[in-house]
Design an enzyme around this catalytic site. Structure first.
Site, PDB file in Angstrom:
ATOM      1  N   ARG A 115       0.779  -1.268  -0.087  1.00 43.06           N
ATOM      2  CA  ARG A 115      -0.054   0.031  -0.121  1.00 43.06           C
ATOM      3  C   ARG A 115       0.994   1.104   0.023  1.00 43.06           C
ATOM      4  O   ARG A 115       1.950   1.297   0.661  1.00 43.06           O
ATOM      5  CB  ARG A 115      -1.056  -0.014   1.361  1.00 43.06           C
TER       6      ARG A 115
ATOM      7  N   HIS B  67      -0.725   0.077 -10.016  1.00 43.57           N
ATOM      8  CA  HIS B  67      -1.463  -0.967  -8.975  1.00 43.57           C
ATOM      9  C   HIS B  67      -1.933  -2.124  -9.472  1.00 43.57           C
ATOM     10  O   HIS B  67      -3.075  -2.505  -9.846  1.00 43.57           O
ATOM     11  CB  HIS B  67      -2.605  -0.217  -8.116  1.00 43.57           C
TER      12      HIS B  67
HETATM   13  P1  NDP Z   1      -1.299 -11.606   4.826  1.00 45.05           P
HETATM   14  O1  NDP Z   1      -2.170 -11.344   5.836  1.00 45.05           O
HETATM   15  O2  NDP Z   1      -1.341 -13.262   4.371  1.00 45.05           O
HETATM   16  O3  NDP Z   1       0.157 -11.455   5.197  1.00 45.05           O
HETATM   17  C1  NDP Z   1       0.513 -10.278   5.909  1.00 45.05           C
HETATM   18  C2  NDP Z   1       2.131 -10.629   6.658  1.00 45.05           C
HETATM   19  O4  NDP Z   1       2.501  -9.528   7.036  1.00 45.05           O
HETATM   20  C3  NDP Z   1       2.193 -11.697   7.765  1.00 45.05           C
HETATM   21  O5  NDP Z   1       3.368 -12.448   7.421  1.00 45.05           O
HETATM   22  C4  NDP Z   1       2.271 -10.799   8.853  1.00 45.05           C
HETATM   23  O6  NDP Z   1       2.847 -11.621  10.036  1.00 45.05           O
HETATM   24  C5  NDP Z   1       2.913  -9.669   8.572  1.00 45.05           C
HETATM   25  N1  NDP Z   1       2.756  -8.466   9.261  1.00 45.05           N
HETATM   26  C6  NDP Z   1       1.450  -8.022   9.687  1.00 45.05           C
HETATM   27  N2  NDP Z   1       1.883  -6.920  10.338  1.00 45.05           N
HETATM   28  C7  NDP Z   1       2.935  -6.988  10.745  1.00 45.05           C
HETATM   29  C8  NDP Z   1       3.851  -6.199  11.762  1.00 45.05           C
HETATM   30  N3  NDP Z   1       3.620  -5.240  12.492  1.00 45.05           N
HETATM   31  N4  NDP Z   1       5.292  -6.432  11.696  1.00 45.05           N
HETATM   32  C9  NDP Z   1       5.832  -7.804  11.014  1.00 45.05           C
HETATM   33  N5  NDP Z   1       5.023  -8.412  10.168  1.00 45.05           N
HETATM   34  C10 NDP Z   1       3.754  -8.150   9.959  1.00 45.05           C
HETATM   35  O7  NDP Z   1      -1.388 -10.749   3.627  1.00 45.05           O
HETATM   36  P2  NDP Z   1      -1.182 -11.237   2.110  1.00 45.05           P
HETATM   37  O8  NDP Z   1       0.159 -11.611   1.869  1.00 45.05           O
HETATM   38  O9  NDP Z   1      -2.320 -11.899   1.335  1.00 45.05           O
HETATM   39  O10 NDP Z   1      -1.122  -9.560   1.282  1.00 45.05           O
HETATM   40  C11 NDP Z   1      -0.065  -8.774   1.789  1.00 45.05           C
HETATM   41  C12 NDP Z   1      -0.789  -7.208   1.280  1.00 45.05           C
HETATM   42  O11 NDP Z   1      -0.426  -7.035   0.161  1.00 45.05           O
HETATM   43  C13 NDP Z   1      -2.175  -6.901   1.398  1.00 45.05           C
HETATM   44  O12 NDP Z   1      -2.607  -6.466   2.712  1.00 45.05           O
HETATM   45  C14 NDP Z   1      -2.314  -5.731   0.427  1.00 45.05           C
HETATM   46  O13 NDP Z   1      -2.218  -4.759   0.923  1.00 45.05           O
HETATM   47  C15 NDP Z   1      -1.236  -5.973  -0.607  1.00 45.05           C
HETATM   48  N6  NDP Z   1      -1.614  -6.195  -1.949  1.00 45.05           N
HETATM   49  C16 NDP Z   1      -1.381  -5.601  -3.050  1.00 45.05           C
HETATM   50  C17 NDP Z   1      -1.770  -5.874  -4.315  1.00 45.05           C
HETATM   51  C18 NDP Z   1      -1.412  -5.068  -5.123  1.00 45.05           C
HETATM   52  O14 NDP Z   1      -1.790  -5.220  -6.370  1.00 45.05           O
HETATM   53  N7  NDP Z   1      -0.485  -4.229  -5.210  1.00 45.05           N
HETATM   54  C19 NDP Z   1      -2.635  -7.178  -4.238  1.00 45.05           C
HETATM   55  C20 NDP Z   1      -2.841  -8.019  -3.202  1.00 45.05           C
HETATM   56  C21 NDP Z   1      -2.463  -7.407  -2.086  1.00 45.05           C
HETATM   57  P3  NDP Z   1       2.312 -12.852  10.736  1.00 45.05           P
HETATM   58  O15 NDP Z   1       2.412 -14.078   9.684  1.00 45.05           O
HETATM   59  O16 NDP Z   1       3.256 -13.219  11.758  1.00 45.05           O
HETATM   60  O17 NDP Z   1       0.819 -12.715  11.064  1.00 45.05           O
HETATM   61  C1  OXD Z   2      -5.666  -6.232  -2.976  1.00 45.17           C
HETATM   62  C2  OXD Z   2      -5.281  -5.236  -4.172  1.00 45.17           C
HETATM   63  O1  OXD Z   2      -5.618  -6.024  -1.959  1.00 45.17           O
HETATM   64  O2  OXD Z   2      -5.616  -5.468  -5.200  1.00 45.17           O
HETATM   65  O3  OXD Z   2      -6.110  -7.358  -3.443  1.00 45.17           O
HETATM   66  O4  OXD Z   2      -4.623  -4.451  -3.830  1.00 45.17           O
END
Ligand code: NDP
Ligand code: OXD
Length: 312
Positions: A224, A272
């Site tokens: 993001r 994006h």
């Molecule tokens: P997940 O919820 O599967 O993974 C999130 C990861 O971040 C986990 O490993 C979590 O740790 C870690 N995390 C969260 N908070 C913290 C913190 N404070 N400190 C350290 N680690 C942290 O999410 P996804 O992998 O499915 O997606 C990640 C992000 O990608 C989405 O939230 C979205 O914003 C973005 N995205 C962007 C897209 C684009 O087109 N640009 C498309 C899809 C998603 P733990 O495993 O220990 O809980």
């Molecule tokens: C998502 C994105 O969160 O498209 O899936 O950014």
């Protein structure tokens, strides 16, 4: 069972058609002000007014992986948010990040420039050992990305809230190990969810720690826009502390035509698109989850259910 589709900036019709085919017997319609209350909703950035009209909503199915837009709203008391769990996004994310990383590491921008000038010139090979990659967030997308990068023999560090064991990835956990993670990484990939804890995680004081504090860090932001302090990035690039950035997400989207990122020589911008929502895969996943819930499976047993306390 009533399902309402409420999508900002997306046409609801193809989603409605797909959901009707996958869930025969369900009443499925786009949201209108006088629509009946729904049992489940399929949403993207819905307005508060929609949620305010949903006293019996149980499942809020987000057609993306990130739920930061939903977390800003007041949700009906018994509703659970369910985000997309991969649904074809992790392979796209791995492609995008490996492409950006390898383009930077192999200096393909410079070869493109040479080709435009009809110049046949080599660049000295660089060592992967000098380009350790740090992946922030080792969830559904981050883990796939970390594994893909490791496959190309780069040293890979990963940072998450809870410990992970991923082959080829050196794990760092929590705030205590964040500085060590940054110092050990030269290329920084952001795949964190946007939460109060992660907003602004890439700012001057953290970005300056990349590469053991030496110049040459590179940023790939695919999570993001608000994870990055945009002015700090530009200043660090102009000062020569950072070598470049590949950015797919921005504080304000669409990125304004006058934004400095478009024309900065060390920044590449995409709109994006690093991991698009694939409609057919997403409909199949959402429909399967709705079927499971209706058959008595608890939300706590479904993948992708958001923990309201953690915010992701
Ligand atoms: P997940 O919820 O599967 O993974 C999130 C990861 O971040 C986990 O490993 C979590 O740790 C870690 N995390 C969260 N908070 C913290 C913190 N404070 N400190 C350290 N680690 C942290 O999410 P996804 O992998 O499915 O997606 C990640 C992000 O990608 C989405 O939230 C979205 O914003 C973005 N995205 C962007 C897209 C684009 O087109 N640009 C498309 C899809 C998603 P733990 O495993 O220990 O809980
Ligand atoms: C998502 C994105 O969160 O498209 O899936 O950014």
């Amino acid at each position: 069972m009533q399902i309402t589709v409420c999508l900002t900036n997306n046409r609801p019709e193809p989603w409605i058609d797909g959901l009707r085919a996958a869930l025969p017997g369900a009443q499925i319609a786009a949201w209108t002000a006088d629509a009946p209350a729904a049992d489940h909703a399929v949403v993207w950035e819905p307005p508060q007014a929609f949620l305010d009209q949903q006293p019996r909503l149980r499942g809020i199915f987000n057609i993306g992986a990130g739920v930061d837009a939903l977390m800003k709203l007041k949700l009906p008391p018994h509703a659970h948010i369910v985000r997309l769990d991969d649904a074809g996004m992790s392979v796209q994310m791995a492609e995008y990040v490996c492409h950006a990383l390898i383009r930077h590491f192999r200096e393909f921008d410079s070869y493109d420039e040479g080709a435009r000038a009809h110049r046949w010139a080599y660049r000295k090979p660089r060592s992967r050992a000098d380009f350790p990659v740090g992946v922030m967030g080792l969830g559904v997308l981050g883990e796939r990305v970390a594994r893909a990068v490791a496959h190309f023999d780069f040293p890979v560090n990963g940072w998450s809230r809870s410990p992970k064991s991923i082959e080829g990835v050196r794990g760092f956990v929590g705030a205590e190990q964040f500085d060590a993670f940054l110092a050990a990484s030269r290329v920084l990939v952001c795949l964190l969810p946007l939460t109060p804890q992660t907003r602004g995680v890439m700012r001057r004081e953290t970005l300056c720690q990349l590469n053991g504090g030496q110049p040459g860090g590179y940023v790939i932001n695919v999570a993001r826009g608000a994870h990055l302090v945009e002015a700090d990035l530009i200043a660090l690039l102009d000062e020569g502390q950072l070598a470049g950035a590949a950015l797919d997400v921005f504080d304000n989207e669409p990125l304004a035509p006058t934004h400095a990122f478009w024309s900065h020589p060390k920044i590449s911008v995409t709109p994006h698109v690093s991991a698009r929502t694939l409609r057919d895969e997403s409909i199949a996943q959402i429909a399967a989850k709705i079927r499971a819930i209706e058959a008595g499976t608890g939300f706590d047993r479904l993948p992708g259910v958001v923990d309201a306390q953690r915010g992701y």
